[in-house]
Design a protein around this motif. Sequence first.
Motif, short mmCIF file in Angstrom:
data_model
loop_
_atom_site.label_atom_id
_atom_site.label_comp_id
_atom_site.label_asym_id
_atom_site.label_seq_id
_atom_site.Cartn_x
_atom_site.Cartn_y
_atom_site.Cartn_z
N ALA A 42 -11.88 7.59 -12.63
CA ALA A 42 -12.31 7.58 -10.65
C ALA A 42 -11.35 6.44 -10.51
O ALA A 42 -12.33 5.59 -11.57
CB ALA A 42 -13.09 8.02 -9.61
N GLY A 43 -10.59 5.60 -10.38
CA GLY A 43 -10.12 4.50 -9.57
C GLY A 43 -8.93 4.22 -10.17
O GLY A 43 -8.61 4.63 -11.34
N GLY A 44 -8.31 3.46 -9.68
CA GLY A 44 -6.37 3.58 -9.30
C GLY A 44 -5.43 3.49 -10.75
O GLY A 44 -4.61 3.39 -11.34
N VAL A 100 -6.63 5.37 -14.11
CA VAL A 100 -5.09 6.41 -13.91
C VAL A 100 -4.28 5.98 -14.32
O VAL A 100 -4.06 7.64 -14.43
CB VAL A 100 -5.68 6.95 -12.52
N ARG A 153 -13.41 5.31 -3.26
CA ARG A 153 -14.41 4.74 -3.35
C ARG A 153 -15.38 4.01 -2.55
O ARG A 153 -14.82 3.66 -1.61
CB ARG A 153 -14.12 3.28 -4.97
N LYS A 210 -12.38 -0.13 1.98
CA LYS A 210 -11.27 0.65 2.07
C LYS A 210 -12.04 1.09 3.66
O LYS A 210 -11.32 2.53 3.96
CB LYS A 210 -12.29 2.45 1.49
N ILE A 265 -15.74 12.02 0.60
CA ILE A 265 -15.63 12.17 -0.85
C ILE A 265 -16.08 9.83 -0.37
O ILE A 265 -14.73 9.80 -0.68
CB ILE A 265 -15.00 11.74 -1.33
N THR A 276 -18.46 11.17 -7.06
CA THR A 276 -17.55 11.01 -7.52
C THR A 276 -16.78 12.24 -7.96
O THR A 276 -17.33 13.47 -8.57
CB THR A 276 -16.96 10.36 -8.98
N LEU A 277 -16.08 13.00 -7.19
CA LEU A 277 -15.05 13.80 -7.21
C LEU A 277 -13.96 14.30 -8.49
O LEU A 277 -13.28 13.34 -8.72
CB LEU A 277 -13.84 14.90 -5.92
N ARG A 290 -11.87 14.69 -10.89
CA ARG A 290 -9.99 14.69 -10.76
C ARG A 290 -9.43 16.50 -10.71
O ARG A 290 -8.69 16.27 -9.92
CB ARG A 290 -9.41 14.41 -11.91
N LEU A 339 -9.77 17.73 -7.44
CA LEU A 339 -9.27 16.76 -6.19
C LEU A 339 -7.96 17.03 -5.16
O LEU A 339 -8.12 17.75 -4.35
CB LEU A 339 -8.84 15.93 -6.34
N ASN A 388 -3.49 2.49 -2.82
CA ASN A 388 -3.39 3.03 -2.45
C ASN A 388 -3.41 4.28 -3.02
O ASN A 388 -2.11 5.15 -2.34
CB ASN A 388 -4.48 2.95 -1.24
N LEU A 389 -3.69 5.13 -4.25
CA LEU A 389 -2.94 6.03 -4.81
C LEU A 389 -3.79 7.44 -4.36
O LEU A 389 -2.58 8.37 -4.21
CB LEU A 389 -3.67 6.47 -6.54
N VAL A 390 -4.65 7.39 -3.20
CA VAL A 390 -4.79 8.68 -2.39
C VAL A 390 -4.27 8.97 -1.84
O VAL A 390 -3.75 10.31 -1.18
CB VAL A 390 -5.95 8.89 -1.96
N GLU A 439 -1.31 10.24 -4.25
CA GLU A 439 -2.00 11.73 -4.05
C GLU A 439 -1.92 13.53 -3.55
O GLU A 439 -1.38 14.53 -3.27
CB GLU A 439 -3.00 11.71 -4.86
O1 LIG Z 1 -14.34 10.49 -6.20
C1 LIG Z 1 -13.24 10.07 -6.60
C2 LIG Z 1 -12.67 9.58 -6.21
C3 LIG Z 1 -11.49 8.83 -6.42
N1 LIG Z 1 -10.77 9.38 -7.60
C4 LIG Z 1 -9.29 8.84 -7.91
O2 LIG Z 1 -9.50 7.94 -8.45
C5 LIG Z 1 -8.10 7.01 -7.53
C6 LIG Z 1 -8.34 5.62 -6.98
O3 LIG Z 1 -7.28 5.14 -6.46
P1 LIG Z 1 -6.61 4.51 -4.92
O4 LIG Z 1 -5.83 3.49 -5.83
O5 LIG Z 1 -6.60 5.53 -4.44
O6 LIG Z 1 -8.10 3.17 -5.17
P2 LIG Z 1 -8.64 2.34 -5.92
O7 LIG Z 1 -10.38 2.71 -5.97
O8 LIG Z 1 -7.90 2.24 -7.22
O9 LIG Z 1 -9.56 1.47 -5.53
C7 LIG Z 1 -7.48 8.41 -6.98
O10 LIG Z 1 -6.16 8.65 -8.22
C8 LIG Z 1 -8.15 9.17 -6.76
O11 LIG Z 1 -7.87 10.92 -7.11
C9 LIG Z 1 -10.84 10.82 -7.81
O12 LIG Z 1 -10.65 11.00 -8.92
N2 LIG Z 1 -12.26 11.18 -7.77
#
Ligand SMILES: O=c1ccn([C@@H]2O[C@H](COP(=O)(O)OP(=O)(O)O)[C@@H](O)[C@H]2O)c(=O)[nH]1
Length: 469
Positions: free
Chosen positions: A19-21, A24, A269, A274, A302, A345-346, A348, A351, A371-373, A376
């Motif tokens: 989790a965390g862009g 990923v 997160r 956010k 989430i 955390t969900l 992946r 998701l 913001n990768l969500v 996605e």
């Molecule tokens: O419960 C969760 C929350 C987030 N993510 C993933 O973590 C990444 C979050 O990246 P984003 O750029 O949106 O924000 P960041 O958390 O890096 O600030 C994305 O690929 C989400 O699919 C996930 O797998 N499960």
Amino acid sequence: MARVVAVSNRVADPRKAAAGGLAVALGETLNATGGLWMGWSGKIVEGAEGGRPGEGELKVQQAGNVTLATLDLSREDHDTYYLGYANRVLWPVFHYRLDLADFNTAYLAGYRRVNQLFARQLLPLLKPDDLVWVHDYHLIPLAAELRKLGCNNRIGFFLHIPLPPPLILAALPGHEWLVGALFAYDVVGFQSEADAQHFSRYVQSEAHAEVVGPDLYRAFGRTVLARSFPIGIDVDEFAALTHGKEARETYETMREQYSKRQLLVGIDRLDYSKGLPHRIRAFQELLASYPESRRSATLIQIASPTREDVDAYMDIRRELEHLCGQINGDYGELDWMPVRYIHRTLARKRLPGLCRAARVALVTPLRDGMNLVAKEYIAAQDPGDPGVLVLSRFAGAAEQLREALLVNPYDTQGTARAIHQALNMPLEERQARHQALLHRIRTHDVHWWRRSFLEALEHVDAAARQRAA
Ligand SMILES: O=c1ccn([C@@H]2O[C@H](COP(=O)(O)OP(=O)(O)O)[C@@H](O)[C@H]2O)c(=O)[nH]1
Ligand SMILES: O=P(O)(O)OC[C@H]1O[C@H](O[C@H]2O[C@H](CO)[C@@H](O)[C@H](O)[C@H]2O)[C@H](O)[C@@H](O)[C@@H]1O
């Protein structure tokens, strides 16, 4: 192409979910190119008497075609460098939240110490032609430390979070040193045009940098190429994940449970950047202003745990949980709860199923690097019956995703109106918007991001580098 050596605070096995862009995107990038990925192991080692132990050995292991080199941190280094300077100073300032910054000088000392440690440990692993690619605010001075040790490799830096306007940046004690350290890189990349412009304005006004070519700045005796390289996702990989077993199961369960309701989703997160309380208030406003949404619109939020040792994160969790309790108490019925808040955390793999089942996604940060969500969510949709993205104009993604419903998350009523519009959007309009968005995330995917950054780094003017050496 030369070998890529990526360095970031957070590393993850690219074959596993994270989790965390940053984790990923880098996992996807390095999986494609191979190479070395160095960073913190995620482990903290306690000193014999609670002090700092000696520098730990680098642990080197193979993960598919990526070599992972990880380093443990002492408790003191972790607390000052990561929790302190990175997450109590740079994160809030770079997200325009000066009110949350804690300018403690011990944090800066820890930040410098860990950057020196990373440089000392990395140098022996480098071959002369390696392209070194450093990521994010944790490691801004790394190139300067490597240069001090004699490293002459091409080194690039990518900032995953926003760069604020000059007057906000100037509120950071030692900002001249920090921005000066960026000039030890050959290429500096930002998420958005806005961030790149902030850099341009800052270095010209505060550091008297000369503009010596397109996106080329000269100051502190060095020349740096600085421009935006918006990060993307691996659209095909995410679409494939959408058709995987876990995602399909999740999709079917959600569709069945919400067949008579309208499902909205938020996946973040639990970070104050956010805008989660603002989002819940906008959803509350929707229920108040549009009574037909009651007993129908359901928001699954989430909120994955993050940086829980930092006070501001404890505060935002309390605030969010209070608001979710309040809205469910005020509007909930025996057979319907407006908000389903999940502080976990969900996985992946699940998701994309949740994204595909949701009629609307709420991606409404107060500030976000990219913001990768948001991307996605688009990739997970059924093009024949796609959902609608409600996106904050303050996410880096908004520069690219113009066909989303763009909102100002501070404007509760305006955001509620946009959510209502999204829930009632005719199929044809949903399809047209989705088609345009999908095209955009495909042409600017994670492979485009990696290629364009690394090509810029590989081709950076050799003569300019030599003059600087
Ligand atoms: O419960 C969760 C929350 C987030 N993510 C993933 O973590 C990444 C979050 O990246 P984003 O750029 O949106 O924000 P960041 O958390 O890096 O600030 C994305 O690929 C989400 O699919 C996930 O797998 N499960
Ligand atoms: O490593 P953590 O402290 O647990 O935090 C997770 C990551 O959060 C941030 O992500 C950013 O990068 C994304 C990809 O470029 C971008 O879409 C998002 O807007 C940013 O917030 C942080 O920058 C990473 O370093 C962290 O690993």
